[in-house]
Enzyme design. Structure first.
Site, mmCIF file in Angstrom:
data_model
loop_
_atom_site.group_PDB
_atom_site.id
_atom_site.type_symbol
_atom_site.label_atom_id
_atom_site.label_comp_id
_atom_site.label_asym_id
_atom_site.label_seq_id
_atom_site.Cartn_x
_atom_site.Cartn_y
_atom_site.Cartn_z
ATOM 1 N N LYS A 14 -4.238 -32.031 -2.120
ATOM 2 C CA LYS A 14 -2.942 -32.554 -1.696
ATOM 3 C C LYS A 14 -2.468 -31.969 -0.367
ATOM 4 C CE LYS A 14 -0.469 -29.731 -5.032
ATOM 5 N NZ LYS A 14 -0.395 -28.514 -4.215
ATOM 6 N N ARG A 89 7.476 -27.688 -8.778
ATOM 7 C CA ARG A 89 6.360 -27.249 -9.603
ATOM 8 C C ARG A 89 6.787 -27.058 -11.048
ATOM 9 N NH1 ARG A 89 3.120 -24.960 -5.411
ATOM 10 N NH2 ARG A 89 1.120 -24.156 -6.006
ATOM 11 N N ARG A 128 -13.598 -23.207 -1.745
ATOM 12 C CA ARG A 128 -12.522 -22.721 -0.884
ATOM 13 C C ARG A 128 -12.472 -21.192 -0.843
ATOM 14 N NH1 ARG A 128 -6.634 -25.120 -2.091
ATOM 15 N NH2 ARG A 128 -6.201 -23.234 -3.260
ATOM 16 N N ARG A 134 -7.194 -16.601 1.766
ATOM 17 C CA ARG A 134 -5.957 -16.453 1.014
ATOM 18 C C ARG A 134 -6.162 -15.405 -0.059
ATOM 19 N NH1 ARG A 134 -3.522 -22.223 -0.632
ATOM 20 N NH2 ARG A 134 -2.894 -20.945 -2.388
ATOM 21 N N ARG A 145 -3.742 -19.849 -11.742
ATOM 22 C CA ARG A 145 -2.952 -20.920 -11.123
ATOM 23 C C ARG A 145 -3.218 -22.262 -11.807
ATOM 24 N NH1 ARG A 145 -4.805 -20.180 -5.558
ATOM 25 N NH2 ARG A 145 -3.862 -22.190 -5.168
HETATM 26 P P1 AMP Z 1 0.276 -23.287 -2.865
HETATM 27 O O1 AMP Z 1 -0.135 -23.007 -1.460
HETATM 28 O O2 AMP Z 1 1.132 -24.511 -2.993
HETATM 29 O O3 AMP Z 1 -0.872 -23.287 -3.818
HETATM 30 O O4 AMP Z 1 1.239 -22.073 -3.310
HETATM 31 C C1 AMP Z 1 0.755 -20.745 -3.347
HETATM 32 C C2 AMP Z 1 1.623 -19.907 -4.279
HETATM 33 O O5 AMP Z 1 2.978 -19.900 -3.826
HETATM 34 C C3 AMP Z 1 1.704 -20.410 -5.722
HETATM 35 O O6 AMP Z 1 0.607 -19.961 -6.513
HETATM 36 C C4 AMP Z 1 3.029 -19.800 -6.171
HETATM 37 O O7 AMP Z 1 2.898 -18.428 -6.464
HETATM 38 C C5 AMP Z 1 3.883 -19.930 -4.924
HETATM 39 N N1 AMP Z 1 4.631 -21.214 -4.884
HETATM 40 C C6 AMP Z 1 4.480 -22.235 -3.980
HETATM 41 N N2 AMP Z 1 5.321 -23.232 -4.244
HETATM 42 C C7 AMP Z 1 6.033 -22.876 -5.347
HETATM 43 C C8 AMP Z 1 7.029 -23.493 -6.135
HETATM 44 N N3 AMP Z 1 7.507 -24.718 -5.826
HETATM 45 N N4 AMP Z 1 7.519 -22.822 -7.209
HETATM 46 C C9 AMP Z 1 7.068 -21.587 -7.520
HETATM 47 N N5 AMP Z 1 6.123 -20.948 -6.846
HETATM 48 C C10 AMP Z 1 5.588 -21.572 -5.755
#
Ligand code: AMP
Length: 188
Positions: A14, A89, A128, A134, A145
């Site tokens: 995404k 989320r 990845r 990361r 996750r």
């Molecule tokens: P992502 O890059 O979207 O996978 O986000 C990386 C990490 O950021 C996630 O594993 C969460 O710890 C945190 N995170 C990102 N967006 C949210 C959200 N909307 N609600 C809670 N935690 C978030």
């Protein structure tokens, strides 16, 4: 005008699709994960709070995320529309977003769900690992996750389906093909 939400498991593609579509439609691409990682890098108060949460693969508290998004979508670059990539989320975040937009007589135009099999997700996440540098991309954290996604985020699919806002895009192909499917799906 597009006000979009992109949903999908970690590794569903995404983020890449959001970036391409935002460029195409000339709208803002808002990745909450990227915002949080930037805060961690800069060592801001927010960054210090969320660092251990992200590293563990858990979710940042809803109230913090809602405040972050409320502020972000009022910025000038969002006036032509935006994609929320990684928010909401949880159902609580989705409800807060609906309330926030409702106050402005707005609503989201599409909740796009990228459909991929679990095998595909695991394969992409493995690919990845190490590449995107990361800290939360180790095998254990990825697994956590995915678990959190199933428990907290997957219910949003029904939430948006019930509101008649869900658009499903099959994500089982290369980047350009999936992007084509997305453009077609949201142009209707
Ligand atoms: P992502 O890059 O979207 O996978 O986000 C990386 C990490 O950021 C996630 O594993 C969460 O710890 C945190 N995170 C990102 N967006 C949210 C959200 N909307 N609600 C809670 N935690 C978030």
């Amino acid at each position: 005008m597009y006000r979009m939400i992109f949903l999908g498991a970690p590794g569903a593609g995404k983020g890449t699709q959001a970036q391409l579509f935002a460029e195409f439609a000339k709208i803002a691409h808002i990745s909450t994960g990227a915002m949080l990682r930037e805060a961690v890098e800069k060592g801001t108060a927010l960054g210090q709070q969320v660092k251990p949460i992200i590293e563990f693969g858990a979710l940042v508290p809803d109230s913090m995320m809602v405040d972050l998004i409320a502020e972000r979508i009022t910025q000038g670059d969002c006036s032509n529309g935006y994609i929320l990539d990684g928010f909401p989320r949880t159902v609580a975040q989705a409800e807060a977003l609906a309330t926030m937009l409702g106050k402005r007589q707005e609503s989201i135009t599409h909740a796009v769900m990228f459909d991929v099999t679990e095998d595909d997700v695991l394969q992409r996440l493995a690919g990845r690992r190490g590449h995107e540098s990361r800290a939360d991309d180790s095998a254990e954290v990825q697994k956590e996750r995915l678990r959190i996604y199933q428990e907290k985020t997957a219910p949003l699919i029904d939430y948006y389906k019930n509101k008649g806002q869900l658009t499903c895009v099959k994500g089982d192909a290369g980047v350009e093909i999936v992007q084509g499917r997305l453009r077609e799906a949201v142009s209707k």
